[in-house]
Design a protein around this motif. Sequence first.
Motif, short mmCIF file in Angstrom:
data_model
loop_
_atom_site.label_atom_id
_atom_site.label_comp_id
_atom_site.label_asym_id
_atom_site.label_seq_id
_atom_site.Cartn_x
_atom_site.Cartn_y
_atom_site.Cartn_z
N GLY A 13 1.04 9.43 -5.40
CA GLY A 13 1.32 10.86 -4.68
C GLY A 13 0.03 11.72 -4.80
N ARG A 14 0.38 12.91 -5.15
CA ARG A 14 -0.71 13.94 -5.35
C ARG A 14 -0.99 14.34 -6.66
NH1 ARG A 14 -1.90 16.60 -0.62
NH2 ARG A 14 -0.50 16.35 1.39
N ARG A 15 -0.64 13.46 -7.74
CA ARG A 15 -0.92 13.67 -9.09
C ARG A 15 -2.58 13.49 -9.25
NH1 ARG A 15 3.90 10.10 -11.94
NH2 ARG A 15 5.56 10.44 -10.53
N ASP A 41 -4.23 10.99 -14.19
CA ASP A 41 -2.91 10.81 -14.63
C ASP A 41 -2.44 9.28 -14.80
OD1 ASP A 41 -0.05 10.41 -15.17
OD2 ASP A 41 0.29 12.20 -13.79
N ARG A 42 -2.93 8.76 -15.94
CA ARG A 42 -2.26 7.14 -16.25
C ARG A 42 -0.97 6.78 -15.97
NH1 ARG A 42 -6.09 4.71 -21.09
NH2 ARG A 42 -4.89 2.91 -20.29
N THR A 43 -0.03 7.90 -16.19
CA THR A 43 1.33 7.45 -16.05
C THR A 43 1.72 7.00 -14.68
OG1 THR A 43 2.01 8.72 -18.09
CG2 THR A 43 3.59 8.20 -16.35
N ALA A 44 1.04 7.90 -13.77
CA ALA A 44 1.27 7.57 -12.36
C ALA A 44 0.52 6.27 -11.87
CB ALA A 44 0.73 8.81 -11.50
N ALA A 45 -0.75 5.93 -12.67
CA ALA A 45 -1.49 4.75 -12.20
C ALA A 45 -0.57 3.56 -12.67
CB ALA A 45 -2.89 5.10 -12.85
N ALA A 46 -0.01 3.75 -13.90
CA ALA A 46 0.72 2.30 -14.30
C ALA A 46 1.85 2.37 -13.33
CB ALA A 46 1.24 2.78 -15.87
N ASP A 47 2.70 3.51 -13.07
CA ASP A 47 3.72 3.28 -12.10
C ASP A 47 3.20 2.48 -10.69
OD1 ASP A 47 5.34 4.48 -13.96
OD2 ASP A 47 5.26 6.58 -12.94
N ALA A 48 2.10 3.04 -10.21
CA ALA A 48 1.55 2.38 -9.14
C ALA A 48 1.38 1.06 -9.25
CB ALA A 48 0.26 3.23 -8.73
N VAL A 49 0.78 0.36 -10.31
CA VAL A 49 0.71 -0.85 -10.68
C VAL A 49 2.02 -1.76 -10.69
CG1 VAL A 49 -0.28 -2.67 -12.20
CG2 VAL A 49 -1.33 -0.63 -11.96
N VAL A 50 3.07 -1.25 -11.29
CA VAL A 50 4.03 -1.53 -11.20
C VAL A 50 4.90 -1.90 -9.83
CG1 VAL A 50 6.55 -1.32 -11.92
CG2 VAL A 50 4.74 -0.95 -13.60
N GLU A 61 -9.84 -4.34 -2.62
CA GLU A 61 -9.85 -2.89 -2.65
C GLU A 61 -8.86 -2.34 -3.36
OE1 GLU A 61 -10.12 -1.75 1.28
OE2 GLU A 61 -12.11 -2.48 1.55
N LEU A 62 -7.53 -2.85 -3.26
CA LEU A 62 -6.20 -2.35 -4.08
C LEU A 62 -6.61 -2.47 -5.74
CD1 LEU A 62 -3.50 -1.00 -3.92
CD2 LEU A 62 -2.71 -3.27 -3.71
N GLN A 86 0.90 -1.32 0.12
CA GLN A 86 0.19 -0.03 -0.03
C GLN A 86 0.93 1.31 0.10
OE1 GLN A 86 -3.47 0.05 -0.05
NE2 GLN A 86 -3.24 1.99 -0.83
N GLU A 87 1.96 1.34 0.76
CA GLU A 87 2.81 2.58 0.79
C GLU A 87 3.30 2.87 -0.61
OE1 GLU A 87 5.57 1.64 3.73
OE2 GLU A 87 4.25 1.66 5.34
N SER A 88 3.99 1.61 -1.31
CA SER A 88 4.26 1.66 -2.51
C SER A 88 3.31 2.33 -3.53
CB SER A 88 4.97 0.44 -3.17
OG SER A 88 4.02 -0.61 -3.46
N VAL A 89 2.20 1.93 -3.51
CA VAL A 89 1.20 2.48 -4.46
C VAL A 89 0.86 3.87 -4.10
CG1 VAL A 89 -1.23 2.30 -4.89
CG2 VAL A 89 0.01 0.22 -4.82
#
Length: 218
Positions: free
Chosen positions: A79-81, A85-94, A144-145, A71-74
Amino acid sequence: MPRPRVHDLDGVLDAAERLAVEGGPSAVTLRAVAGATAMSNGAIYHAFGSRGGLVGRAWLRAAHRFLGLQQESVDRALGRRPVEDRTAAADAVVAAADSPATFAERFPQSSRLLLTVRRDELLGADVPEEIADELSRLDSVLVELFTRLALALWGRTDGRAVEVIEACIVGLPTGLLLHSRRDPDVAMRRRLEAAVRAVLTLDPPPPGKRHNSNTKGP
């Protein structure tokens, strides 16, 4: 009898983890854990109530460590994007997909417990009701994640979108990292990232429609 200190209980849970990983579920007994720690059988029983209470707490501690780290990594990736912002969302999945590797580095014994010992084999039938309830809630935390990430990527929370996220942060790491007989290295983690990003370039199928495997491509 005075109640054991928290750090004493952590040592007991560490011992239970180690016994389960090294000797299998049957190796975790109150007597064996007492022999591996400075606590008596009576003190362990007083703290946990039963073998089921002990191993249930050990499993929960490991699971909460992993889910908290994931959860912390996601959260860091999003962040506050802006929500769109799909780039940030893809980074979160990674980041979520890479969490098992990070977990293995930070908590190697807890990682081995979750990966090598099946929960139902370890716990048996004598798990206290409150621990069983908490264990059952773990699955909902993951769902939920999945839903949060599907919404961030595609603005969707239907089953097909959630299935793609689940494949990225459960299926792919299991296949590329966790089935290996060695600790994840940089190359393995890069392959995982490449696979996740490749999957995310394709939008999920429309809700309610299933792919026809007999359909020929162009």
